[in-house]
Design an enzyme around this catalytic site. Structure first.
Site, PDB file in Angstrom:
ATOM      1  N   GLU A  11      22.253  63.001  68.769  1.00  0.00           N
ATOM      2  CA  GLU A  11      21.827  62.802  67.375  1.00  0.00           C
ATOM      3  C   GLU A  11      21.957  61.348  66.931  1.00  0.00           C
ATOM      4  O   GLU A  11      22.709  61.032  66.004  1.00  0.00           O
ATOM      5  CB  GLU A  11      22.598  63.736  66.440  1.00  0.00           C
ATOM      6  CG  GLU A  11      22.257  65.188  66.668  1.00  0.00           C
ATOM      7  CD  GLU A  11      22.770  66.118  65.563  1.00  0.00           C
ATOM      8  OE1 GLU A  11      23.744  65.765  64.879  1.00  0.00           O
ATOM      9  OE2 GLU A  11      22.180  67.199  65.399  1.00  0.00           O
ATOM     10  N   GLU A  62      19.618  72.678  69.758  1.00  0.00           N
ATOM     11  CA  GLU A  62      20.756  73.336  69.100  1.00  0.00           C
ATOM     12  C   GLU A  62      20.301  74.196  67.928  1.00  0.00           C
ATOM     13  O   GLU A  62      19.423  73.795  67.167  1.00  0.00           O
ATOM     14  CB  GLU A  62      21.725  72.295  68.500  1.00  0.00           C
ATOM     15  CG  GLU A  62      22.434  71.399  69.469  1.00  0.00           C
ATOM     16  CD  GLU A  62      23.352  70.407  68.735  1.00  0.00           C
ATOM     17  OE1 GLU A  62      23.736  70.677  67.585  1.00  0.00           O
ATOM     18  OE2 GLU A  62      23.663  69.358  69.325  1.00  0.00           O
TER      19      GLU A  62
END
Ligand code: GLA
Ligand code: ZN
Length: 675
Positions: free
Chosen positions: A149, A310
């Site tokens: 991320e 995710e």
């Protein structure tokens, strides 16, 4: 067919390094029981892999890779560079970031490295190389997950120096820089490159309000800083990617993105990635259409199937209200993800951590440690289903005749404006249009400003505030060749440096739209105006109201209120073989629907099935098959559309009946030969 994997990866983040070894074997058994075929490992292990500057130790990771390989699991191998080890920050404090307020950070947290620190870059590259050298030949390593991320900003001295270099490359001369940033405003003219400072709270930042970093006295500077910061982090990604590629010639290399996350220009990033992957964490009240839009955006980045890296099997921990996913909800959410183009379904996380801030984050294996939980059972059921239908879906594409432009420069520029209305948010405005298509089951592609518009019968560009060089010309060509273009208020206002296109709004789009917007009124939340259509229908509108003059366009609707009542608010202009609609305000949902019904009708843009339904019906196609995902996200039971009666649900092998009802979160998947 564009499949990057041999099967739909079903797994997720797995952190055995946080657990004693007796747990590992239990995990392998539980994974089999849950139909889990892959694991994402090594996301945050730098401190273990390199306990000190001189020492690398891969012994534990060797054992983890070995165990997963023996268990026949495919591996998504992360590089661990998203959280700095303590020794590094202690010895080289420059590797940590300086925040918006100018505070230099100490050891702590994650996503904490300065992207322009030569020390950080050296160690990150070294780690990625060593990992690739060691594990790149393992056939079970099917994907590399670089860092984690990417995001956040750094305002340290290294970044400031790098920013000056970036600017020099872009503008060449100090005069060009002064002009681009319009620095004669407030007497900010600079004479030397080293007078450039980063636009944080100590520089051009306006009103430092804790985490709220949206104010700036010079949007031109702040937009360039965002471009630079996105590029800096992208350089970090490319550096690790290239290091990996030296040793692993085939496995896909990705990093997990975050949907409509503001910080990075994902269209630019995707060009450097082998496959897009992203993390989907809707809140309890996120509309399903918003989640669908984010999936379509992630698919649009490369115009290819993507990975869901995710999602939580049930609960999050970091939102204000972390509600459970209700029975069937995770499954429905997963099918929506696949329907919009995902070729993997991966969870954060496979086993719930014992301590740290994520101990309340849901996992496939909960703290009780057994298979006897609702979450585990639902995960296992989905695992079995994906195993049985995966092969017929993987690699299938989504086809659309409508496109919506999404552009990070516009996202940044629009939200840096001081005025006219603080409530104007880029993603919200794009979503309002997307939502219409979603409700109608019309497939949409989210496209960049430099897309090949010719593929589409309809292109919508709400709040195309910044019109960069060449964009207006490309749209003109598209419309002249017969395309239908929809735009509206706050479009065509500025150039790529955030300086106004002089000569009347909407600047370079004025000819195309056949109107001139003389003034822009701003409405407070409690205020509204009305859109009065030609047939007398009246719909509400809010937030911003352009006051328009026709310059060749025809009026579709006019304002019903205020001193500009009776003047045009929606217009249509013929241009070459196509036309442009201009919507001068923010219509309420039903008003926008009435308008876009008209537009789609004329452009010949149709839903994936003719029948109107409140079910979501989304289609992926292969060379031979059309796969329809039929999903109920509404609170009431809904009837199966007639066209699916008599077709086989590939999830169950059952022939669907004409009187069939779908309860909330129920799903059917129908595959028929391509028409
Ligand atoms: C992000 C991160 C994960 C984890 C999850 C929790 O997506 O990538 O490491 O923290 O959030 O939701
Ligand atoms: Zn920095």
């Amino acid at each position: 067919m564009k499949a990057k994997f041999t099967q739909i990866l079903y797994g997720g983040d797995y952190n055995p390094e946080q657990w004693p070894r007796e747990i590992w074997q239990q995990d392998m058994e539980l994974f089999d029981e849950a139909g889990i075929n892959s694991a994402t490992i090594n996301v945050f292990s730098w401190a273990k892999l390199q306990p000190s500057e001189e020492v690398y130790d891969f012994s534990e990771l060797d054992d983890i890779v070995d165990m997963l390989t023996k268990a026949g699991k495919q591996i998504v191998l992360a590089t661990s560079t998203a959280a700095l080890p303590a020794w590094m920050v202690k010895r080289y404090p420059e590797v940590a970031r300086t925040d918006y307020g100018g505070r230099h950070h100490k050891f702590g947290q994650r996503h904490n490295a300065c992207p322009n620190s030569p020390v950080y870059r050296h160690f990150a590259k070294e780690l990625a190389s060593r990992l690739a050298e060691r594990y790149g030949k393992n056939d079970n390593v099917v994907c590399w997950h670089v860092n984690n991320e990417y995001g956040g900003e750094c305002y340290c001295e290294n970044c400031e120096k790098a920013f000056r270099v970036w600017l020099k490359r872009k503008y060449k001369t100090i005069e060009a820089l002064n002009k681009a940033w319009n620095l004669s405003f407030w007497g900010h003219t600079i004479y030397d490159w080293d007078e450039v400072v980063l636009p944080n709270a100590l520089g051009e930042g306006l009103g430092f309000r804790g985490e709220d970093e949206d104010g700036t006295a010079f949007a031109g500077i702040s937009i360039d800083y965002r471009r630079f910061n996105s590029d800096s982090l992208l350089e970090n990604f490319k550096m690790e990617r290239d290091a990996i590629r030296q040793y692993d010639k085939d496995a896909a290399i990705t990093t997990n993105l975050m949907g409509t996350f503001k910080g990075l220009d994902y269209f630019k990033w995707a060009k450097e990635m082998d496959i897009v992957s992203w993390d989907n964490y809707p809140s309890y009240d996120t509309p399903w259409s918003m989640t669908a839009m984010r999936h379509d955006l992630m698919r649009g980045l490369k115009a290819e199937p993507f990975m869901l890296m995710e999602q939580t099997p049930s609960q999050q921990n970091w939102q204000p209200y972390n509600s459970l996913k209700k029975p069937g909800q995770m499954r429905a959410q997963s099918y929506q993800t696949v329907a919009h183009g995902a070729d993997t379904i991966q969870f954060f996380q496979l086993r719930r951590s014992v301590g740290g801030c994520e101990k309340f984050h849901g996992a496939v294996i909960e703290h009780v440690g057994t298979a006897k939980t609702r979450v585990f059972r639902e995960t296992a059921e989905l695992g079995a289903e994906l195993r049985s239908i995966g092969a017929s879906i993987i690699g299938a594409e989504n086809e659309s005749k409508a496109g919506i432009i999404f552009d990070w420069d516009n996202y940044w520029a629009l939200e840096y404006t001081s005025g006219p209305n603080k409530d104007l948010k880029y993603v919200d405005q794009i979503w309002r249009y997307y939502e219409y298509f979603y409700n109608k089951n019309i497939s949409v592609d989210m496209i960049p400003v430099d897309a090949d518009f010719g593929k589409y019968d309809l292109v919508a560009a709400p709040v195309l505030y910044m019109v960069k060089e060449g964009v207006a010309e490309a749209i003109e060509k598209y419309v002249a060749d017969g395309g239908t273009f929809v735009t509206g208020f706050m479009s065509g206002i500025v150039d790529q440096s955030d300086n106004v296109h002089l000569g009347g709004y909407p600047g370079p789009l004025r000819k195309l739209a056949g109107i001139w917007a003389e003034e822009i009124d701003a409405l407070a939340p409690e205020q509204s105006n009305e859109i009065v259509f030609g047939d007398g229908t009246r719909k509400q509108c809010r937030m911003l109201c352009d006051i328009l003059h026709l310059e060749g366009a025809e009026e579709i609707a006019q304002y019903g209120d205020d001193f500009y009542a009776g003047t045009p608010v929606v217009t249509k202009n013929a241009f070459g073989r196509g036309c442009t609609y201009y919507v001068g305000t923010v219509p309420e949902r039903d008003g926008l629907a009435k308008l876009l019904d008209m537009v789609c009708d004329e452009a010949g843009v149709r839903p994936v099935i003719a029948e109107e339904t409140e079910l979501e019906v989304t289609r992926r196609v292969t060379e031979t098959q059309e796969i329809y995902f039929i999903m109920n996200f509404k609170d009431q039971e809904l009837a199966l559309p007639g066209v699916f009666a008599g077709k086989t649900d590939i999830l169950t092998g059952r022939v669907l009946t004409a009187d069939e009802q779908l309860k909330k979160y129920e799903v059917r998947v129908v595959s028929v030969p391509r028409a």
